[in-house]
Design an enzyme around this catalytic site. Sequence first.
Site, PDB file in Angstrom:
ATOM      1  N   ALA A 260       0.677  -1.156   0.110  1.00  0.00           N
ATOM      2  CA  ALA A 260      -0.044  -0.087  -0.102  1.00  0.00           C
ATOM      3  C   ALA A 260       0.951   1.276   0.009  1.00  0.00           C
ATOM      4  O   ALA A 260       0.595   2.393  -0.644  1.00  0.00           O
ATOM      5  CB  ALA A 260      -0.804   0.181   1.078  1.00  0.00           C
ATOM      6  N   GLU A 263       5.070   1.185  -3.595  1.00  0.00           N
ATOM      7  CA  GLU A 263       4.975   1.500  -5.068  1.00  0.00           C
ATOM      8  C   GLU A 263       4.094   2.982  -5.243  1.00  0.00           C
ATOM      9  O   GLU A 263       4.336   3.621  -6.076  1.00  0.00           O
ATOM     10  CB  GLU A 263       4.505   0.349  -5.688  1.00  0.00           C
ATOM     11  CG  GLU A 263       4.564   0.634  -7.174  1.00  0.00           C
ATOM     12  CD  GLU A 263       4.398  -0.805  -8.064  1.00  0.00           C
ATOM     13  OE1 GLU A 263       4.774  -1.524  -7.636  1.00  0.00           O
ATOM     14  OE2 GLU A 263       3.945  -0.498  -9.213  1.00  0.00           O
ATOM     15  N   SER A 265       3.666   5.388  -3.329  1.00  0.00           N
ATOM     16  CA  SER A 265       4.489   6.798  -3.046  1.00  0.00           C
ATOM     17  C   SER A 265       5.372   7.186  -4.258  1.00  0.00           C
ATOM     18  O   SER A 265       5.566   8.166  -4.525  1.00  0.00           O
ATOM     19  CB  SER A 265       5.179   6.601  -1.685  1.00  0.00           C
ATOM     20  OG  SER A 265       4.037   6.403  -0.608  1.00  0.00           O
ATOM     21  N   CYS A 371      -7.374   6.442   1.985  1.00  0.00           N
ATOM     22  CA  CYS A 371      -6.175   6.115   2.352  1.00  0.00           C
ATOM     23  C   CYS A 371      -5.599   6.326   3.872  1.00  0.00           C
ATOM     24  O   CYS A 371      -5.884   7.684   4.203  1.00  0.00           O
ATOM     25  CB  CYS A 371      -5.142   6.762   1.301  1.00  0.00           C
ATOM     26  SG  CYS A 371      -3.469   6.067   1.826  1.00  0.00           S
ATOM     27  N   GLU A 380       6.391  12.503   2.754  1.00  0.00           N
ATOM     28  CA  GLU A 380       7.327  11.694   2.248  1.00  0.00           C
ATOM     29  C   GLU A 380       7.657  12.381   0.745  1.00  0.00           C
ATOM     30  O   GLU A 380       8.804  12.996   0.481  1.00  0.00           O
ATOM     31  CB  GLU A 380       7.262  10.571   1.757  1.00  0.00           C
ATOM     32  CG  GLU A 380       7.257   9.460   2.895  1.00  0.00           C
ATOM     33  CD  GLU A 380       6.986   8.045   1.898  1.00  0.00           C
ATOM     34  OE1 GLU A 380       7.658   7.498   1.190  1.00  0.00           O
ATOM     35  OE2 GLU A 380       5.863   7.257   2.307  1.00  0.00           O
TER      36      GLU A 380
HETATM   37  C1  HEM Z   1      -5.990   2.772   1.149  1.00  0.00           C
HETATM   38  C2  HEM Z   1      -3.782   5.582  -2.337  1.00  0.00           C
HETATM   39  C3  HEM Z   1       0.174   5.562   0.378  1.00  0.00           C
HETATM   40  C4  HEM Z   1      -1.763   2.777   3.553  1.00  0.00           C
HETATM   41  C5  HEM Z   1      -5.934   3.403  -0.064  1.00  0.00           C
HETATM   42  C6  HEM Z   1      -6.594   3.796  -1.063  1.00  0.00           C
HETATM   43  C7  HEM Z   1      -6.222   4.450  -2.159  1.00  0.00           C
HETATM   44  C8  HEM Z   1      -4.770   4.738  -1.785  1.00  0.00           C
HETATM   45  C9  HEM Z   1      -6.698   5.046  -3.456  1.00  0.00           C
HETATM   46  C10 HEM Z   1      -8.352   3.130  -1.054  1.00  0.00           C
HETATM   47  C11 HEM Z   1      -8.630   1.896  -1.656  1.00  0.00           C
HETATM   48  C12 HEM Z   1      -9.907   1.761  -1.716  1.00  0.00           C
HETATM   49  O1  HEM Z   1     -10.686   2.505  -1.397  1.00  0.00           O
HETATM   50  O2  HEM Z   1     -10.353   0.447  -1.967  1.00  0.00           O
HETATM   51  C13 HEM Z   1      -2.557   5.909  -1.944  1.00  0.00           C
HETATM   52  C14 HEM Z   1      -1.591   6.696  -2.649  1.00  0.00           C
HETATM   53  C15 HEM Z   1      -0.651   6.738  -1.814  1.00  0.00           C
HETATM   54  C16 HEM Z   1      -0.705   5.883  -0.708  1.00  0.00           C
HETATM   55  C17 HEM Z   1      -2.037   7.466  -3.947  1.00  0.00           C
HETATM   56  C18 HEM Z   1       0.721   7.285  -2.104  1.00  0.00           C
HETATM   57  C19 HEM Z   1       0.735   8.421  -2.999  1.00  0.00           C
HETATM   58  C20 HEM Z   1       0.064   4.956   1.347  1.00  0.00           C
HETATM   59  C21 HEM Z   1       0.947   4.867   2.400  1.00  0.00           C
HETATM   60  C22 HEM Z   1       0.455   3.822   3.258  1.00  0.00           C
HETATM   61  C23 HEM Z   1      -0.993   3.557   2.910  1.00  0.00           C
HETATM   62  C24 HEM Z   1       2.128   5.423   2.641  1.00  0.00           C
HETATM   63  C25 HEM Z   1       1.013   3.511   4.569  1.00  0.00           C
HETATM   64  C26 HEM Z   1       2.036   3.441   5.146  1.00  0.00           C
HETATM   65  C27 HEM Z   1      -3.137   2.437   3.071  1.00  0.00           C
HETATM   66  C28 HEM Z   1      -4.022   1.563   3.837  1.00  0.00           C
HETATM   67  C29 HEM Z   1      -5.385   1.547   3.172  1.00  0.00           C
HETATM   68  C30 HEM Z   1      -5.046   2.471   2.046  1.00  0.00           C
HETATM   69  C31 HEM Z   1      -3.854   0.692   5.026  1.00  0.00           C
HETATM   70  C32 HEM Z   1      -6.489   0.946   3.548  1.00  0.00           C
HETATM   71  C33 HEM Z   1      -7.548   1.636   4.476  1.00  0.00           C
HETATM   72  C34 HEM Z   1      -9.007   0.974   4.521  1.00  0.00           C
HETATM   73  O3  HEM Z   1      -9.226   0.205   3.688  1.00  0.00           O
HETATM   74  O4  HEM Z   1      -9.585   1.364   5.489  1.00  0.00           O
HETATM   75  N1  HEM Z   1      -4.801   4.043  -0.412  1.00  0.00           N
HETATM   76  N2  HEM Z   1      -1.969   5.341  -0.712  1.00  0.00           N
HETATM   77  N3  HEM Z   1      -1.242   4.231   1.503  1.00  0.00           N
HETATM   78  N4  HEM Z   1      -3.963   3.165   1.765  1.00  0.00           N
HETATM   79 FE1  HEM Z   1      -2.833   4.066   0.635  1.00  0.00          FE
END
Ligand code: HEM
Length: 422
Positions: A260, A263, A265, A371, A380
């Site tokens: 998550a 890649e 970031s 997210c 970052e």
């Molecule tokens: C969920 C994008 C970075 C942890 C999501 C979702 C998106 C997303 C679109 C929603 C997925 C859904 O609705 O099915 C991004 C982008 C990032 C990024 C574009 C970087 C630019 C990160 C980082 C972390 C992270 C750095 C943690 C260290 C999570 C987690 C979820 C999530 C744990 C699931 C939340 C849930 O289902 O309750 N992310 N993410 N993400 N992201 Fe990110």
Amino acid sequence: ARPTPSPDPAEAERLAVGGLFQPFSPVYQEDPARSFYVEAHARAPVAYSPQFFAYLVTSHADVMHVLRDPALFSSARLLEPVVPFAPELLARLQKGTFPLPPGLFNNDPPSHTRARLLFSKAFTPTRVAAMEPQIRRFASELAAELAAGPPELELMRDFTFKLPMKVIAALVGVPYEDMPQLKAWQDDWFRLYDPTVDEAGKLAAADGFVAYQRYYAELIGKRRAQPADDLISALLRAREGEDSLTTEEMISHLVVLLFAGYETSASLMGSLLFALLGEPELWRRVGEDAALLQAATEETLRMHASVQMEPRHTTRATSISGVEIPAGATVMTFFGAANYDAHVFPDPLRFDLNRPNGARHLGFGWGIHSCLGASLARLEVRVGMQALRAALPDLRLAEGARRSYLPSLFFRTPAAVPAVRG
Ligand code: HEM
């Protein structure tokens, strides 16, 4: 045999537009907006792809409608294999825990609510903010190496992938030297779902996935005996009343965290670098102007969301914008396309640093699954770009460099960002 023409013109249009969703074609990879999103908005905001057996939801309002109703549009099946695993493969996987308990992405309320609450007790805004000096040190070290090395650079390889790898390792509490192995095991995990991998390849991948779980189980055991200042120790402490996470649930969270946050970031930084280095004046100005850097980051998230879509599954029959959708259907929810909806983002193909509605992009999703790492990702990116800008003020795109993206169903990751300093 010739396909029978559909009797219903609206249905035929939905199929025609659905046919434009060709995530592995070079034209699509180069520009999903021009090759699919704009057409979908104009012709069939809810299209259907017979190739992926999925309804394709693209307008901002419809994507929000889906994200608002997790009871109807479920995430629980997100990591289920489309074709059930063969008994031998299953037996191998069951040497570890299979399936892992539902984590965050692949979960629905009330189980998701509990998981997110417990996870959030460990992954707090304070923990993220406290990482800033460490992230700055990582970024400055990487940038200084680049400033001292050869003038030709490839910034995905040399910078954008390295920084989040260091950040995730430090956050979770994994020795950085172990990260390549963890990444290889994560790739094994994905190979289990890849239809192009043969049975022998899948059996080997299953062993990798089991080894991955054992690695984390061991590390969790160590932190249980001797806590440290890291996410694993914080997850071990996380309590809601009497409730806490089991070791298997923690493993489930940890394996998801790597893909998550890594890649995604790196992809955002790569896409942002194309924008910033494409205009020397912009690269010069972001050095002094944090607000401008932030606007460019958000506009890049809008135009090149790292996660272009996620699937949901209907728990009963419903309709979206008048299109009937049966129970159990796959609904592809296009964050990437919603970000090009002219109702919310006028002149959507334009990179505009003064959008009044800029904050409404869905680059980090929305709603209960939005997210969790958004603030860490933004931190970052800001610190990473500032460190690069400080060490390499004369950085520019290499002659003839143009945006190109890796083939992927869900993600938008630049293949390379060729650049030159000096
Ligand atoms: C969920 C994008 C970075 C942890 C999501 C979702 C998106 C997303 C679109 C929603 C997925 C859904 O609705 O099915 C991004 C982008 C990032 C990024 C574009 C970087 C630019 C990160 C980082 C972390 C992270 C750095 C943690 C260290 C999570 C987690 C979820 C999530 C744990 C699931 C939340 C849930 O289902 O309750 N992310 N993410 N993400 N992201 Fe990110």
